[in-house]
Scaffold this active site. Structure first.
Site, PDB file in Angstrom:
ATOM      1  N   CYS A 175       0.821  -1.223   0.000  1.00 54.69           N
ATOM      2  CA  CYS A 175       0.000   0.000   0.000  1.00 54.69           C
ATOM      3  C   CYS A 175       0.847   1.262   0.000  1.00 54.69           C
ATOM      4  O   CYS A 175       0.376   2.325  -0.388  1.00 54.69           O
ATOM      5  CB  CYS A 175      -0.923   0.007   1.211  1.00 54.69           C
ATOM      6  SG  CYS A 175      -1.914  -1.488   1.346  1.00 54.69           S
ATOM      7  N   ARG A 177     -23.102  -7.114   4.850  1.00 54.93           N
ATOM      8  CA  ARG A 177     -22.562  -8.466   4.964  1.00 54.93           C
ATOM      9  C   ARG A 177     -21.324  -8.485   5.875  1.00 54.93           C
ATOM     10  O   ARG A 177     -20.413  -7.682   5.702  1.00 54.93           O
ATOM     11  CB  ARG A 177     -22.197  -8.926   3.553  1.00 54.93           C
ATOM     12  CG  ARG A 177     -21.622 -10.288   3.409  1.00 54.93           C
ATOM     13  CD  ARG A 177     -21.906 -10.845   2.011  1.00 54.93           C
ATOM     14  NE  ARG A 177     -21.331 -10.035   0.928  1.00 54.93           N
ATOM     15  CZ  ARG A 177     -20.094 -10.185   0.443  1.00 54.93           C
ATOM     16  NH1 ARG A 177     -19.280 -11.091   0.963  1.00 54.93           N
ATOM     17  NH2 ARG A 177     -19.662  -9.440  -0.564  1.00 54.93           N
TER      18      ARG A 177
END
Lengths: 381, 381
Positions: free
Chosen positions: A80, A187
């Site tokens: 990242c 979810r």
């Protein structure tokens, strides 16, 4: 070392660009950066390209498409932090006098994979045991809920703020508001983190131009001085002594404030590594934006949104803007460039003068994080 | 810029190490480099890791295994030039005063793939059309045979020399001599190149330590001064104007000789990028070891083996020692370190004082080469 400056910035909207190649993603960002700086392609003296999944010579393939060559091109990966590491190297190349104009590219295309979270470092034994990123941050979130006077609603509020900021950002992958209830009803991914508390899979590219003071003065346009550029990798021992204390961000931030000669209170706008909702809370503290232990209240108070002490992730952050791994570190800088130069449109942070960007990549066995990068920028007219 | 020095070097035998991880390959090389330098792990101030196929945070995973952390680790890819690009960055980091001790790692594991040549840059349209590396070099070989007073036996002689040198190198993947007849009778890969004229698939790792003059003096052992460190990417236009004239190597070499203040005639030992037999002939000329047009005669005369003007690829080169992409640029430097410090054993080039390394990575559509790196080293007692 002499000063280095950012004089141009460009990016493409983050999202799903399955039909695009890496050059297809990056070239528009590069051309926008050049145009915004008023620089010609032939003035670029070197290129650093941050990416994680582009394959060999990604930077060269991009540079070829814009029709330049014969200069050093270096591809860097730091997960990242890849894009920010490319900026760190470019800053050094200018500050140490090797080049007058250096192009920094951050690019990645995650839709080339199947989707969902990726066991990105498959050689790593912890990853093999299931310690993928959502699991790692979920453990942090669990610990946070256990130790602090905080609820799952607080975690969800991070996503709510991110999405609200993203509404005003035409470069964001998600531009619809969500409610705390929607975040919590989404979810489950890794308990307590739900889908809306995890950054999405997507593609993107961003570019900035780093130049010397002489070039900046010649161009005469708005510019950011790179007041601090710090890169660190994690400690082997003690990195996870305390899950809520990401040592490498603490250390990188401390060093960055020292380099820049400023304190956290001086910062007007921050783009930090909110790969998951919990991350933003933990990094408030690690970046010194609030005292350790007070991030819940800091978020609740509205200190980190428009009208507050410091606007954190006006772009929508990784949660709303998106997180194409190698692109994110540069995209953060593009966002800060726009705010500090007063060109951020309807999401402008008024009067912003000092900005900070923070990305931290990896998080592998025994290491706090693989690579953390903190930059501080000052608007210089 | 201040001077920078190489004070330690280590590598593992190149070959097929299917059971090894990336850290498994690299750690022994790093520990050998530290031991040969007399440096402790904790003295390392930064790490640059060159690799093409290790995946995210390869350098961090290696560093973790040797038990250090909290320092900047940067992974660089520049295809075959990845390891040498890592050295280039490390040299700058020391020469510009950012660090006193920088570790450079080159590592790759090609046996993780199926074997044979790899369409490594699958996004590239020329690669999609079949322009993989053997095809590209085969075209050069065809052109060489067409333009020069040269035969397939001359091409094969490059491999014969490489294999002969490799016999004395315990780190070489192939250690058996071959004859011209055997080379020509080997399986055709891309006409006129046969299997024995193509570098093998293999795994390997190498490491060197770059330090400041103060550290070098404190250690007191043998050292190489980095007299030149040059990185270039290819020209978009004109790169393939003449297939036998790899512009980027010409340009990088010219700049390196200028930086070092030496001429090609001063160089005692060279490790150059003989990925295919034809490559060595073309690069003799590009590196200025012989005049343009005279490489065939230069090879035939024995000028580039023991007893000649300059020993080229005493290690056996990529053809015999092997070519684990990201490792090769560092492995070349390790070989030169051993020769210039008089520790190359039975393959020692006597009295070697100046050495040169050359790798050139990629070779993609319209580009001469993706990344070329030339280093020159001087023994300093």
């Amino acid at each position: 070392m002499r000063d280095s400056f950012i004089v141009g910035a460009g990016m493409i909207p983050m999202g799903r660009h399955r039909e695009s190649s890496y050059p297809g993603l990056a070239v528009p960002a590069v051309l926008d950066a050049l145009e915004s700086a008023g620089l010609r392609r032939a003035e670029i003296g070197a290129v650093y390209c941050g990416h994680a999944f582009g394959g060999m010579l990604t930077g060269q393939r991009i540079v070829k498409e814009i029709g330049i060559g014969g200069i050093p091109v270096t591809n860097v990966d730091n997960a990242c932090s890849g894009g920010a590491t490319a900026l760190h190297e470019a800053h050094r190349a200018v500050a140490d006098g090797h080049h007058e104009v250096v192009l920094v590219i951050g690019v990645d295309k995650l839709t080339q994979f199947g989707g969902g979270t990726l066991p990105l470092v498959t050689e790593d034994w912890e990853v093999q045991q299931g310690m993928v990123m959502p699991a790692l941050y979920a453990m942090r979130a669990r610990r946070y809920l256990h130790e602090r006077d905080a609820s799952v609603e607080d975690l969800a509020s991070v996503s709510v703020k991110a999405r609200r900021h993203g509404v005003a950002n035409p470069y964001a992958q998600f531009r619809a508001e969500v409610t705390v209830e929607q975040v919590l009803a989404a979810r489950p991914i890794a308990d307590p983190l739900t889908l809306l508390q995890c950054c999405p899979t997507g593609d993107g590219a961003a570019a900035v131009l780093v130049v010397s003071d002489a070039v900046r003065r010649r161009l005469g346009g708005p510019a950011l001085r790179i007041a601090a550029s710090v890169l660190h990798s994690g400690q082997v021992i003690g990195g996870f002594r305390d899950m809520l204390r990401p040592e490498i961000t603490f250390e990188s931030a401390r060093e960055a404030y020292e380099q820049a000669g400023v304190s956290p209170r001086d910062i007007d706008v921050v783009e930090l590594h909110d790969a998951f909702s919990i991350a933003e809370l933990v990094y408030y503290e690690a970046l010194g934006l609030c005292p350790v232990g007070e991030s819940t209240g800091f978020l609740r108070s509205g200190a980190t949104t428009y009208g507050g002490e410091v606007v954190v992730n006006p772009s929508g952050g990784l949660l709303a803007k998106g997180h194409p791994v190698g692109a994110s570190g540069v995209a953060q800088v593009v966002e800060v460039f726009w705010h500090l130069t007063g060109t951020a449109g309807t999401r402008q942070v008024d009067g912003a003068r000092l900005g900070l960007t923070h990305v931290t990549g990896g998080g592998i066995s025994g290491l706090d994080h693989g690579a953390c990068t903190v930059h501080i920028f000052e608007h210089v007219g």
